[in-house]
Design an enzyme around this catalytic site. Sequence first.
Site, PDB file in Angstrom:
ATOM      1  N   LYS A  48      19.073 -52.115 -51.978  1.00 46.97           N
ATOM      2  CA  LYS A  48      17.762 -51.774 -51.417  1.00 46.97           C
ATOM      3  C   LYS A  48      17.583 -52.396 -50.034  1.00 46.97           C
ATOM      4  O   LYS A  48      16.976 -51.789 -49.142  1.00 46.97           O
ATOM      5  CB  LYS A  48      16.653 -52.236 -52.360  1.00 46.97           C
ATOM      6  CG  LYS A  48      16.556 -51.417 -53.646  1.00 46.97           C
ATOM      7  CD  LYS A  48      16.204 -49.974 -53.370  1.00 46.97           C
ATOM      8  CE  LYS A  48      15.875 -49.203 -54.624  1.00 46.97           C
ATOM      9  NZ  LYS A  48      15.461 -47.806 -54.362  1.00 46.97           N
ATOM     10  N   TYR A 103      21.204 -55.120 -56.867  1.00 48.04           N
ATOM     11  CA  TYR A 103      20.013 -54.299 -56.607  1.00 48.04           C
ATOM     12  C   TYR A 103      19.359 -54.717 -55.295  1.00 48.04           C
ATOM     13  O   TYR A 103      19.034 -53.868 -54.449  1.00 48.04           O
ATOM     14  CB  TYR A 103      19.020 -54.445 -57.761  1.00 48.04           C
ATOM     15  CG  TYR A 103      17.784 -53.584 -57.615  1.00 48.04           C
ATOM     16  CD1 TYR A 103      17.845 -52.215 -57.846  1.00 48.04           C
ATOM     17  CD2 TYR A 103      16.555 -54.139 -57.247  1.00 48.04           C
ATOM     18  CE1 TYR A 103      16.713 -51.417 -57.715  1.00 48.04           C
ATOM     19  CE2 TYR A 103      15.424 -53.352 -57.116  1.00 48.04           C
ATOM     20  CZ  TYR A 103      15.510 -51.996 -57.348  1.00 48.04           C
ATOM     21  OH  TYR A 103      14.391 -51.212 -57.210  1.00 48.04           O
TER      22      TYR A 103
END
Length: 267
Positions: free
Chosen positions: A146, A142
């Site tokens: 991002k 993650y």
Amino acid sequence: MAKIVLITGGSSGIGKSIGEFLTERGCIVYGTSRQPVNYPESKFPLLSLDVKKRNSIETSVEAIIKKEGKIDVLINNAGAGITGPVEEIPEHEMKANFDTNFFGPINVIKAVLPYMREQRVGLIINITSIAGYMGLPFRGIYSSSKGALELITEAFRMELKPFNIHMTNVAPGDFATNIAAGRYHAPLEKDSPYKSAYGKSLDLMNAHVDSGSDPILMAKVIYKIMRTKSPKVHYKVGSPMQKFSIVLKRLLPDTIYERLLMSHYKL
């Protein structure tokens, strides 16, 4: 004249709050969802769109252009969470997360750019994450997806300046949304060498989301950016400690910052 706004992932959480807030202020908002029929109470129209499918993206963008003639603002909000030890997350789950959090936003941007370039004006806001500023244990995929979106925005916005199209990142911290329910969790295997550490970290992550800030704070920042003549490259929205963690990463030696993170996650 009312701004025409497209928000990906507008059926719940941050996207829903942004859409409702902008609608109340006179914007014409189109949100998206993979299953719009599941949200009949939405206060703004929801189009069927899956950011992992280019045909889906192009169909929705063309529908807005046909009806409104333009798209003034794109808010790339659709995203997916993923947790687990990097060693134990299946490769196809890693790729699926990047398809949603990184390649998806890029493909939506590509779909709206020809229209914004023709208009000679436009604003693109990418919703990233404070987690994208650091590699977090058991959130490595993650953080990476991002963080990649943060970096490509830096490059992309320079390429778009000659066309009077602005692009910026907004990185939220922990907000009270349903992201934990929808994210991929690598299972806690009883014979995993990470079982204890991952279990503790997972409990901590879920607690942070449950006690997170009201998404309306994000909506207010987005609205302020829309009214700004020259948006900054990066915006961070979260608790003072979450935003300060980014400052600490710049100031502290890497190993000391790493120890702070490990202590926070009880590793």
